[in-house]
Structures are given as C-alpha cells and as structure tokens.
Design an enzyme around this catalytic site. Structure first.
Site, short mmCIF file in Angstrom:
data_model
loop_
_atom_site.label_atom_id
_atom_site.label_comp_id
_atom_site.label_asym_id
_atom_site.label_seq_id
_atom_site.Cartn_x
_atom_site.Cartn_y
_atom_site.Cartn_z
N GLU A 1 -2.95 -0.15 -6.29
CA GLU A 1 -4.27 1.05 -6.35
C GLU A 1 -4.76 1.72 -7.24
O GLU A 1 -5.06 2.71 -7.38
CB GLU A 1 -4.04 1.84 -5.07
CG GLU A 1 -3.10 1.23 -4.04
CD GLU A 1 -3.27 2.01 -2.83
OE1 GLU A 1 -3.55 3.41 -2.88
OE2 GLU A 1 -3.04 1.27 -1.54
N GLU B 1 1.60 -4.24 0.01
CA GLU B 1 1.22 -3.31 0.68
C GLU B 1 1.38 -3.73 2.46
O GLU B 1 -0.17 -3.85 2.26
CB GLU B 1 1.10 -1.85 0.58
CG GLU B 1 1.49 -1.08 -0.47
CD GLU B 1 1.49 0.48 -1.07
OE1 GLU B 1 1.10 0.46 -1.92
OE2 GLU B 1 1.07 1.39 0.34
C1 GAL Z 1 -1.25 3.52 -0.34
C2 GAL Z 1 0.07 3.31 -1.45
C3 GAL Z 1 1.04 4.11 -1.53
C4 GAL Z 1 1.03 5.03 -0.25
C5 GAL Z 1 1.29 4.30 1.22
C6 GAL Z 1 1.17 5.47 2.04
O1 GAL Z 1 -2.02 3.34 -0.21
O2 GAL Z 1 -0.20 3.03 -3.10
O3 GAL Z 1 1.54 4.72 -2.31
O4 GAL Z 1 0.53 6.61 -0.93
O5 GAL Z 1 -0.08 4.18 0.61
O6 GAL Z 1 0.60 4.51 3.60
#
Ligand code: GAL
Length: 801
Positions: A418, A494
């Site tokens: 990100e 993710e």
């Molecule tokens: C994402 C990020 C992670 C964590 C996650 C929580 O955007 O890459 O490190 O913060 O959100 O939902």
C-alpha cells in the site's frame, strides 16, 4: 562467552547470554573500559519494551491515517501498542577469543536489531544498519584481539516510525562466526532448481568464495546433495584459482527427486566443502527444496503441476506476550494452529521475517510471500522507512533476497505494501527500480506488491511492473482488474479485516463497520469489519466466482500489538481486533469459519456461548460454522430448525444462521447431517454454573532444557461440572516449582494494561494462557500450580529434558 577455535572449518557461536543492557545513551558506552556492572543483564533475543508498563503517552501519533479514510488528525494512543519502545539504548557483551584468532576471519551476524543500530568493537566504530527488519553482518577481523573483547551496540528507536508495535532492541539472534581466510561468503550458497524432463531435476548451486590470504589460492569446491531421507544423490568438485573472491557454478542432476510441497515438505541439503592445498578450510550446509511453481494468468497457481489456491494469512512479527523477541517454539505453536485451520500460506506483512519463520515454513509446509517494505519514499509515518529509502532500499532488498532465496517456502518477493506512490505518476519508476533488483538477483521468483488503490496503480503503471499484482480489500473488483491486466496472475494480498474480541457478543447480531462501544471490545459474531474492509464471506464468494484469483491472504492470522482499529483514540485499546486467533493464542470463533472452508476436517462450531443470566426469553441468534451443508439446532432438545448452505443468498452461504432462537439456560446443540440425511457429528455448549475451579491444559509433557524450550498452558475457569465459565475474569496466580520460568501471560484482552510479565493474570472471558520457558541446562520435574481465591486450584507436571 568463550570460544575455542582449533577447528579446521568454521565455528559458529550464538551470542545469547551475558549481555548488559541500559536504556540510556552516551558516547562512552562504546568504550571497552566503560563500567557497565550496574546495567541489567539480559538474554538476546531481547525486546526491551514488552515488559511495559503500558501507557497512553507512549508514542502518541497525532495524525490522520489516510489509508483508513481519516480526514482530520486524531490522537492515536495505542497505535504502536502503548509500550515504551521509543528511545535510545545500549547493549554490551564481553567475549573471549583464543590465541589462534589472529589467523582467522571473524564475522558478526545479526538477524535483526530494532532499529538504527550502530556496532562498536573494542571501542571502535564498526558499522551501522538502520532498518530494524533486515538481517546483516559485519566483518570484525580488524577489530578483535585474542583474549577479552567488548562488543557494544547502540539502538535508536524513533517515535512515529511504525504503524504497529515494532519491538525494541536486539530482538533476533546474534552469532559470531570464526572462519579460515578461505571461506564461503555470507549467504554465499545459492541453490535454484528446475525440471529437466519428466523425471529429472537440475539443481544449480552457485558458491561465492572469499580468499583473504592476500595470495592467489587454488580452491576446490566439493558439493554434495543429500535427499530428504539422507540419501546421497550426487557430488561435484570444481577447482578454481581465486585471488579475492570468486563464484563457482555447479550443476547437479537428480533423478526422480522427492518434491517439496505444502502437504509433504521434504527438504534436500547441499553440503559444501572448500579445500586449499588438499586441506579442508570451510564446511557449510544449506537446506533447499525441489518444487515447481507456475503462476498462470488463467489457471492461477500450480505447485508441482497441481492447481492450488492461497489459503493465506497476513502476519505481523510479534509473539503476543513475548513481544518481538523471537522464539522458535512460540512461532511453531502459531504455525501449528494455522496449519490446523487449513492455512497454507503466509504473507510476512510488511517486512522480512525472522529466519526461524522461514525454517519452520520450509519444514511444516507453508508458502511465503516475503515482503520488504511498508513504505518507499512517501511517508505513512514521519520517521518510517521513507527516511531510509534512498540510502538503503537496495541494500535492504538485497539482504532479504540473499538471505531467503534458498527457502522453498518463499515463492514471491513483495516490494511493498500500500505504498502512497500508487497515487503519483513517478511511482512506477520506483517500482521498476525495486522490481529490477529482485529480477537481477533472483530471476526464479516473481515480484509482487499489495495495492489498495488499484485503479491508480493500474493507471500509473505500478501494477504492470510487478509480475503478480496483489489487491487489498477489493473482492468485488477482481474481474475488472483482470480485464485491465489480462496477462497477469493476481490474488487477494489482503482480505477480510474482520474484527472481533474472543468471547464477546453483542445483540442484535448485525453487520457493523468500525463499531465502537464503551467496553472497547468488538462482537464475535464475525459481522464487524473495518470501514474499508469486508466480511470473510465476501472474500469466499469472490474467490469462488473468479477462478483466476490465486486465493487470499486474510488480515490477520493472529492479533498483534498495536493498530487497535476501531479504537484509535480510546485508551487502553492497544492491540488489534483483526486476528482469527487472539493475542494469547486462543482461537476466536472465526477460526472455525476458515477451518470449515479451508479443510475437510470435521468442523462443527456454534456461537455464541450459552451462559446469559438475565437474557432468559430474549432473542439470541445462533451461528454455526460447519464442514457439512446441513445442520439442525436444538435448545434443550427442542429443534430450532434445519439450515442448509445455499449459494444464492449470502446468509447461510458459508455460515448457518438461526436468528430467531430464544435463550433458555441449558444446552445448545447442533447436529450435522451428511448428504443422505444421516447425522454425522454433533456438538454442544452448555450453560455454566458459578466459577468453581481452574483447568490447566499443557500442550506437551516435556520441554527442551536449553533455555528456549517452551510449553503453553491454556488456563480455563470452570464450574463444578467442568464447563467453561464464559464470563469469568478471576485473577489467577501461578507458581512454578522446578527448572522453568514464566516467559509471559496473556488473556487476549486487547484493552488490558496488566503486565505480560508477572506471576498473575486475570482470566478474560473465562481463559488465559501461560507461556512457560525452560532454564538453560537444567533438567528435571516442573510443577505448575494455578490458584485463584475461592476456586479449586489446578496443577500440571511436565519435565525438562
Ligand atoms: C491495510 C494495511 C495493513 C493493516 C490493515 C488493517 O490497509 O495494509 O497493514 O493496516 O489495513 O485493516
């Protein structure tokens, strides 16, 4: 620490005990005759901050977290765990070297120091390595002497440097390696494998040799490959004249190789012997695996010719109450629980992991995405990696690849998570810079990056540069991204970001985004998620509907210290709610949702618990995570109806829901039926009585008496019939008789400020966990006693061997 060389090859000494530590900073702390006798004596790996105390004042971030959609600054209290990790500190270690040391080369290897470390030997500055997650080594030959030596390491952990708890100090292993002048370089063996034909594998072994004799040397590199059961496969011997350094490539063929896979993680070993003038000068072993990976834009991922999908989790590096001080047993426990859930892949978000994690992944069968950075040049945190990027990105990336390239578990290099550069046109140039370093160093693995701004990453060309783009939290757009990048394999880097607290349920059970309550907890109906995120069910559906998607990496396998979304400003929330398993290591309900989806195991799990004094007669929805499609629910023997999974509607698609159940104390029972309507499995939860006793369950009977051996005890508050009391918060005190110590205690409450290192802990929703560690070299019987006022005490015995 004392060393005796006299060996004709290398000697590796782990520098574990006897370190002196002080949270202070002065230049004279580097000097050999500095008086450190009043300093604390610690063992390394060491995390100075995990003992606390917790405070809302520790590392406050007054900022708007852009990626979380915040428009104005908030006063983030527990963002990095509320622990005292920021500050400057020194470590000092006295070690002794033998007489013949002047004819040797000496290298110091650090698996990771958090952070901005500077190393001194006998008062002289050696070198620095600022990135806290990198492994690195320095040549100490010109700094050491025979007899006593002093190593001093300064650490400068800056505030506002991380989005989670980073840990503090020398939190990974340190080794001193004593070698002859002709030796294999650090990470100097590089093994790559490829299929030659149906039956034969080709193994290429590149060995980098250093010669510090100052004269040309004829060096013979003898390489032997040993198979998983100790079978010798083949050998190769090459002789080369080397002045300073040289790289020798040897090709070995292996017929009918035993392949490495997640279900059968079989490892081979390369034995490397160096000889000069017929004499052995170095010997070194390298583990590797033979596995064939194919990433296909249409079919997705093929391992050894078979299609598979990532059933993955993202993991931060802390180990709950142990903090970041690495311990292989604690890591193995985490991975064993993930394996039981059906997880087959780990993304080391968002940094290179401890080497122990990769060794375990190789041995236990996990695929790993090895991730380098959470930031490039554009900051997410003021003192984050952005302050290092220009000077260090290449060195840090090379360190990761060279250290990790022989691990069969490692399948991709992730160049970033990100990064804000997705949204600017120059971002593609930086992506290309990092991608090219990876490809040059290791053409055998694809690069990846995780994008949370996919439209921009596609528009700006970043997504095109990496071999395999990963998408964060966009399960409804996979098909659209595929249409824009048809030639690329892709996956959910993710997913989820569902939030919950183990054992907590709020009514009514409804979908919620970033829900906040005075309790600082989140309901465990698994219907709550972060505002940018989605429920696991949405990811499952999207993966089912998009066969080209290689699978998912759920945020996160375990809770971790820091990032207590949605309680950004509400102290004492100080650890995450994202985990499928809580910070203590107790599965939340969600564990069984994933287990029912990811395995064929007999999973049948009902929630909530069934002890609700005061709710008699009230609507109390019941959910069930089941491997079987059809389940019938009963309250005190009265059927509440049959539910079957069906694929049209999201309710009852991956979980079964009875929304109209009325709470009556007694027994809640689920019976699962097979496709022919036969009952195949049942499970029940019962209303508990008052707390009457403690149940202590150890995960093993023996621990290794080497000072690193660990045992984990689940501690449950039970009623007189042995039923868990799901609301119990009794304070439990622990006594250890025999050769072991309490390494940590936790109960998974993300808003507790009780210390992790004490001999007591409150139960949280009925349970807590004791982490017990052996004492070095001390064998014998260990008696663990757990006591609590008014409860029958519990005892457990194990032995240290
Ligand atoms: C994402 C990020 C992670 C964590 C996650 C929580 O955007 O890459 O490190 O913060 O959100 O939902």
């Amino acid at each position: 620490m004392k060393s005796k060389t006299g060996k004709n090859t290398r000697e590796t000494l782990t520098l574990k005990y006897g370190w002196k530590f002080r949270l202070a900073d002065a230049p004279e702390m580097a000097l050999p005759d500095f008086d450190d006798s009043g300093w604390e004596t610690v063992r390394v790996p060491h995390d100075w901050a995990i003992e606390g105390p917790f405070s809302r004042e520790n590392d406050i971030h007054v900022t708007a977290i852009i990626q979380d959609g915040q428009r104005k600054s908030l006063y983030h209290t527990g963002r990095t765990g509320g622990l005292p990790h920021a500050g400057k500190a020194w470590y000092r270690l006295k070690f002794s070297l033998p007489k013949d040391i002047c004819s040797k080369r000496v290298r110091i290897e650090f698996d990771g120091i958090m952070s901005h470390s500077r190393v001194y030997c006998n008062g002289k500055y050696v070198d620095t390595w600022p990135y806290g997650y990198a492994s690195f080594a320095f040549d100490l030959t010109d700094f050491i002497k025979q007899g006593d030596n002093i190593l001093a390491v300064s650490v400068d952990n800056k505030p506002l440097a991380s989005r989670w708890y980073p840990g503090a100090g020398i939190y990974r292993k340190v080794r001193l390696v004593i070698m002859n002048p002709v030796h294999v370089s650090l990470w100097g063996t590089c093994v790559t494998t490829k299929p030659l034909n149906e039956k034969t594998a080709q193994v290429d072994i590149k060995t980098t040799v250093e010669n510090h004799t100052g004269k040309r040397q004829k060096v013979t590199v003898e390489t032997t490959v040993i198979g998983p059961v100790g079978k010798k496969h083949a050998s190769s011997s090459e002789t080369r004249t080397i002045l300073k350094s040289g790289v020798i490539l040897q090709k070995i063929r292996i017929n009918s190789p035993v392949l490495w896979s997640v279900d059968s993680p079989k490892l081979h070993t390369v034995l490397t012997t160096l000889k000069t003038g017929g004499k052995k000068t170095d010997y070194h072993e390298t583990l590797f695996g033979i596995r064939y990976l194919k990433f296909d834009a249409g079919q997705g991922l093929l391992l050894n010719g078979e299609k598979m999908r990532f059933k993955g989790v993202c993991m931060h590096h802390d180990l709950g109450p142990l903090g970041t001080a690495v311990n292989a047993e604690a890591l193995k426990r985490q991975l064993s629980m993930l394996k039981d859930m059906g997880c087959n892949a780990i993304r080391t978000s968002h940094n290179p992991p401890a080497p122990e994690l990769l060794d375990l992944a190789d041995n236990m069968g996990f695929l790993v995405i090895d991730e380098a950075f959470d930031e490039w040049r554009m900051p997410k945190c003021k003192n984050g990696y952005n302050i290092l990027f220009d000077g260090w990105a290449k060195k840090d990336l090379l360190a990761m690849i060279r250290r990790d390239r022989n691990h069969p578990s490692v399948i991709m290099w992730s160049i970033g998570n990100e990064v804000p550069e997705q949204d600017v046109s120059s971002g593609a140039k930086t992506a290309a810079f990092l991608h090219n370093i990876c490809k040059k160093e290791d053409p055998s693995r694809p690069t990846t990056a995780a994008f949370n701004s996919p439209d921009n990453a596609i528009k700006n060309g970043l997504a095109e540069i990496v071999d395999i783009p990963g998408w964060n939290y966009t399960p409804n757009s996979y098909a659209a991204y595929k249409a824009k990048l048809p030639g690329k394999p892709m996956y959910g880097s993710e997913t989820g970001s569902c939030i919950s607290t183990r054992g907590v349920y709020y009514f009514p059970a409804e979908e919620e985004r970033n829900p906040k309550r005075k309790t600082l907890q989140v309901s465990s109906y698994d219907l709550a998620c972060a505002s940018w995120a989605n429920l696991p069910d949405t990811d499952f559906r999207s993966i089912d509907e998009n066969p080209f998607i290689m699978g998912e990496f759920t945020w996160t396998g375990f809770d971790y210290l820091g990032e207590p979304t949605p309680y950004y400003e509400e102290w004492p929330s100080r650890s995450s709610y994202f985990g499928i398993i809580d910070l203590a290591g107790i599965p939340k309900d969600r564990f069984y949702l994933y287990r029912s989806r990811w395995t064929e195991k007999e999973t049948l799990h009902i929630l909530p618990h069934w002890t609700w004094p005061g709710r008699e007669g009230e609507l109390t929805p019941v959910h069930c995570y089941s491997r079987w499609d059809t389940v019938e629910l009963f309250v005190n023997g009265v059927s509440q109806g049959v539910r079957s999974k069906h694929h049209k509607n999201m309710v009852n698609r991956y979980r079964l829901v009875w929304s109209g159940v009325i709470y009556r104390p007694g027994e809640l029972k689920a019976i699962a039926y097979d496709n022919d309507g036969h009952p195949v499995k049942e499970t029940a939860v019962r209303t508990s009585g008052k707390p009457a006793g403690i149940q202590l369950t150890a995960d093993r009977k023996e621990i290794r008496a080497d000072g690193d051996g660990m045992a984990f005890f689940n501690v449950d508050i039970i009623d007189s019939k042995g039923t868990l009391c799901p609301g119990a918060d009794n304070l439990v005190r622990f006594k250890i008789n025999g050769p072991a110590e309490i390494a940590g205690l936790d109960n998974g409450n993300p808003a507790s400020t009780e210390p992790f290192h004490a001999d007591y802990r409150k139960a949280f929703n009925g349970s807590c966990v004791l982490y017990l560690r052996s004492l070095k070299g001390k064998k014998g019987r260990i008696l663990v006693t757990a006591e609590s006022a008014g409860l029958k005490k519990a005892e457990a015995v194990l032995s240290a061997r």
